[in-house]
Design an enzyme around this catalytic site. Structure first.
Site, PDB file in Angstrom:
ATOM      1  N   HIS A  28      -8.132 -10.295  41.015  1.00 19.35           N
ATOM      2  CA  HIS A  28      -8.894 -11.899  40.569  1.00 19.35           C
ATOM      3  C   HIS A  28      -9.942 -11.055  40.285  1.00 19.35           C
ATOM      4  O   HIS A  28     -11.036 -10.569  40.365  1.00 19.35           O
ATOM      5  CB  HIS A  28      -9.376 -13.247  41.587  1.00 19.35           C
ATOM      6  CG  HIS A  28     -10.199 -13.024  42.415  1.00 19.35           C
ATOM      7  ND1 HIS A  28     -11.514 -13.240  42.409  1.00 19.35           N
ATOM      8  CD2 HIS A  28      -9.210 -12.841  43.419  1.00 19.35           C
ATOM      9  CE1 HIS A  28     -11.487 -12.573  43.955  1.00 19.35           C
ATOM     10  NE2 HIS A  28     -10.568 -13.532  45.072  1.00 19.35           N
ATOM     11  N   GLU A  30      -4.706 -16.564  49.207  1.00 22.03           N
ATOM     12  CA  GLU A  30      -5.755 -16.163  50.623  1.00 22.03           C
ATOM     13  C   GLU A  30      -5.353 -16.573  51.280  1.00 22.03           C
ATOM     14  O   GLU A  30      -4.819 -17.760  51.350  1.00 22.03           O
ATOM     15  CB  GLU A  30      -7.545 -15.469  49.838  1.00 22.03           C
ATOM     16  CG  GLU A  30      -7.952 -15.067  50.854  1.00 22.03           C
ATOM     17  CD  GLU A  30      -7.753 -13.457  50.604  1.00 22.03           C
ATOM     18  OE1 GLU A  30      -6.636 -12.989  51.256  1.00 22.03           O
ATOM     19  OE2 GLU A  30      -8.444 -12.968  50.107  1.00 22.03           O
TER      20      GLU A  30
END
Length: 202
Positions: free
Chosen positions: A9, A82
């Site tokens: 990202h 994550e």
């Protein structure tokens, strides 16, 4: 051959502030949005037939920029999140070092052996993320697919692909919007590109 394009990202405020994000849903900065648009422009010429992302907004928004170039929607896969940093989320390196003396050093030296307070282990992250990647690959034979995830997540996926110990996860650098390309030949992954950011201003 199935081609997997794995992208980290774009930049977030907590990236700048050196805070652990984990499952906290932190948005992209203006620079992060620009990075997302840049990687989307880079991948516009690829024959991408599906786009997947973590459900956290920093990954989803990056994926959305890529998907719109191909008239696709983003398929959300929470398993691509994550690692859950638990009690460390929202804290800086310095704050964690003060509150948990010695523990943060183990995160960098032996991440496979650390138990993050209230969080996940790197083995748990690898298992859920790599299982998700394998399901995505199986669903798209002979196609090119983009997957947008997070630095730690991508590191564990690559460790799994190469069958290397998770204590080496930090040896795999992942900059914001880094592009990684993995080609699958008869189900076997071959890494063709790693942490490429040529689409970003130098």
């Amino acid at each position: 051959m199935t081609r997997l394009i794995i992208v980290r990202h774009g930049q977030t405020l907590w990236n700048l502030e050196r805070k652990y994000q984990g499952h906290s849903d932190i948005a992209l900065t203006e620079k992060g949005l620009q990075q997302a648009e840049a990687v989307a422009a880079r991948l516009a010429a690829e024959s991408i037939e599906a786009v997947y992302a973590s459900d956290l907004s920093r990954a989803y928004k990056t994926a959305e920029c890529i998907a719109v170039k191909h008239n696709l929607k983003v398929n959300v896969v929470p398993e691509l999140r994550e690692i859950r940093f638990g009690e460390w989320e929202g804290l800086t390196y310095e704050e964690i070092t003060v509150r948990w003396p010695g523990l943060l050093g183990k995160l960098w030296s032996t991440p496979d052996e650390i138990e993050i307070p209230g969080g996940e282990t790197f083995r748990q992250l690898k298992e859920r993320a790599y299982d998700a990647v394998n399901r995505i690959v199986a669903a798209h034979p002979e196609q090119t697919v983009a997957v947008v995830a997070h630095g730690g997540t991508i590191g564990t996926i690559i460790c799994a692909m190469l069958n290397i110990h998770l204590n080496h996860v930090w040896s795999i650098r992942q900059d914001n919007t880094a592009v990684n390309i993995v080609d699958y030949y008869e189900g076997r992954p071959t890494i063709c590109l790693l942490n490429c950011i040529r689409h970003l201003p130098q």
